[in-house]
Design an enzyme around this catalytic site. Structure first.
Site, mmCIF file in Angstrom:
data_model
loop_
_atom_site.group_PDB
_atom_site.id
_atom_site.type_symbol
_atom_site.label_atom_id
_atom_site.label_comp_id
_atom_site.label_asym_id
_atom_site.label_seq_id
_atom_site.Cartn_x
_atom_site.Cartn_y
_atom_site.Cartn_z
ATOM 1 N N ASP A 1 2.462 26.214 34.208
ATOM 2 C CA ASP A 1 2.477 24.800 33.810
ATOM 3 C C ASP A 1 1.276 24.502 32.900
ATOM 4 O O ASP A 1 0.307 23.868 33.302
ATOM 5 C CB ASP A 1 2.448 23.919 35.060
ATOM 6 C CG ASP A 1 2.809 22.470 34.773
ATOM 7 O OD1 ASP A 1 3.274 22.184 33.653
ATOM 8 O OD2 ASP A 1 2.633 21.626 35.679
ATOM 9 N N HIS B 1 5.015 19.929 32.419
ATOM 10 C CA HIS B 1 5.894 18.936 33.028
ATOM 11 C C HIS B 1 5.586 17.512 32.589
ATOM 12 O O HIS B 1 6.342 16.590 32.900
ATOM 13 C CB HIS B 1 5.875 19.072 34.561
ATOM 14 C CG HIS B 1 4.692 18.461 35.233
ATOM 15 N ND1 HIS B 1 3.528 19.149 35.500
ATOM 16 C CD2 HIS B 1 4.499 17.214 35.716
ATOM 17 C CE1 HIS B 1 2.682 18.356 36.129
ATOM 18 N NE2 HIS B 1 3.239 17.178 36.265
ATOM 19 N N SER C 1 -1.635 14.387 36.398
ATOM 20 C CA SER C 1 -1.090 15.633 35.853
ATOM 21 C C SER C 1 -1.579 15.882 34.434
ATOM 22 O O SER C 1 -1.663 14.959 33.623
ATOM 23 C CB SER C 1 0.442 15.575 35.851
ATOM 24 O OG SER C 1 0.951 15.569 37.152
#
Length: 271
Positions: A115, A68, A220
């Site tokens: 992910d 992402h 992230s």
């Protein structure tokens, strides 16, 4: 004048309440270059580069991150290694173009399952005290269990107000029972077997009672480490950083050993 003072006081009080209630993510500044595997994925903003996501070096010329972070491709982004401060010039930094981006083909945008992404840098990095690869957990390795202390680091937001640090921060968190994270009042069906969740609720010595320590927006793609080995990738917990029932969510790296090995395998020379 008096009303202006009252407004300023109210604003400061409200900010403090929000921050310490569920915004401040805790942790501390890392010792400079004590985590030489950390990577900053940056995007051009005017004349400057802006930190957007984290990553970590796992092999010569290879950085692991989250899908992402770059869902539609590199789009001119750079990978910076060997930095501690995002604003100060450091002789240790090395900047790279992205030669290849490999997003896991089964990534699910709806719940961030799978992910995990791999970046091949445009050239090998120069190994130094400030730039080194970190070991990652492979298939057959033991994922840390409920209550285990794990670590994560990044340049992500300090709170839900998107206050960003200039220097790398690190935090110790505790693995949360996966069954709890599957509950409807936590993540429900969005939490899959490919995920691990972690945060820390603490009073003293965390300075403020019941402060929540967690990863947040901008962290992230960074690593979750157990005994110095990367076991997870910071995924979608940052959407609700600091909330009691929204621990940070991390992709379990050991579930993807075959995909990682196949992706990083050198190409066979054509005859």
């Amino acid at each position: 004048m008096e009303s202006h003072k009252d407004f300023m006081f109210a604003a400061v009080f409200l900010l403090a309440f929000i921050s310490y209630g569920e915004g401040i993510i805790g942790g501390r500044e890392a010792a400079p270059h004590s985590r030489p595997y950390m990577a900053s994925i940056q995007v051009q903003e005017g004349e400057n580069m802006k930190h957007e996501c984290g990553g970590f070096v796992i092999a010569d010329q290879w950085v692991m991150t989250a899908v992402h972070c770059l869902p539609t491709g590199p789009n001119g982004r750079k990978v910076v290694l060997g930095l501690h401060s995002l604003s100060e010039h450091e002789e240790t930094t090395q900047m790279f173009d992205i030669l290849e981006l490999h997003n896991h083909p089964d990534f699910n945008q709806a719940n961030f399952d799978n992910d995990i992404a791999l970046i091949k840098l445009d050239r090998p990095f120069n190994t130094s005290d400030a730039v080194q690869a970190v070991e990652f957990l492979r298939a057959g390795g033991v994922t840390p269990d409920t209550g285990a202390e794990v670590e994560t680091a990044g340049w992500g937001s300090l709170d839900d107000l998107e206050t960003r640090p200039d220097k790398l921060k690190e935090v110790v968190v505790d693995v949360v029972d996966s069954n709890r994270c599957r509950r409807g009042d936590y993540f429900g069906r969005k939490f899959t077997d490919n995920m691990i969740c972690a945060h820390r609720l603490c009073s003293d010595p965390c300075n403020k009672p019941y402060r929540k320590e967690d990863s947040c927006d901008g962290d992230s793609g960074g690593p979750l480490l157990f005994n110095g080995v990367a076991v997870g990738i910071t995924s979608n917990g940052g959407k609700k950083c600091g909330q009691i029932r929204k621990p940070g969510i991390y992709t379990i790296i050991s579930h993807y050993t075959e995909w990682i090995d196949n992706t990083m395998a050198p190409e066979e020379p054509s005859n």
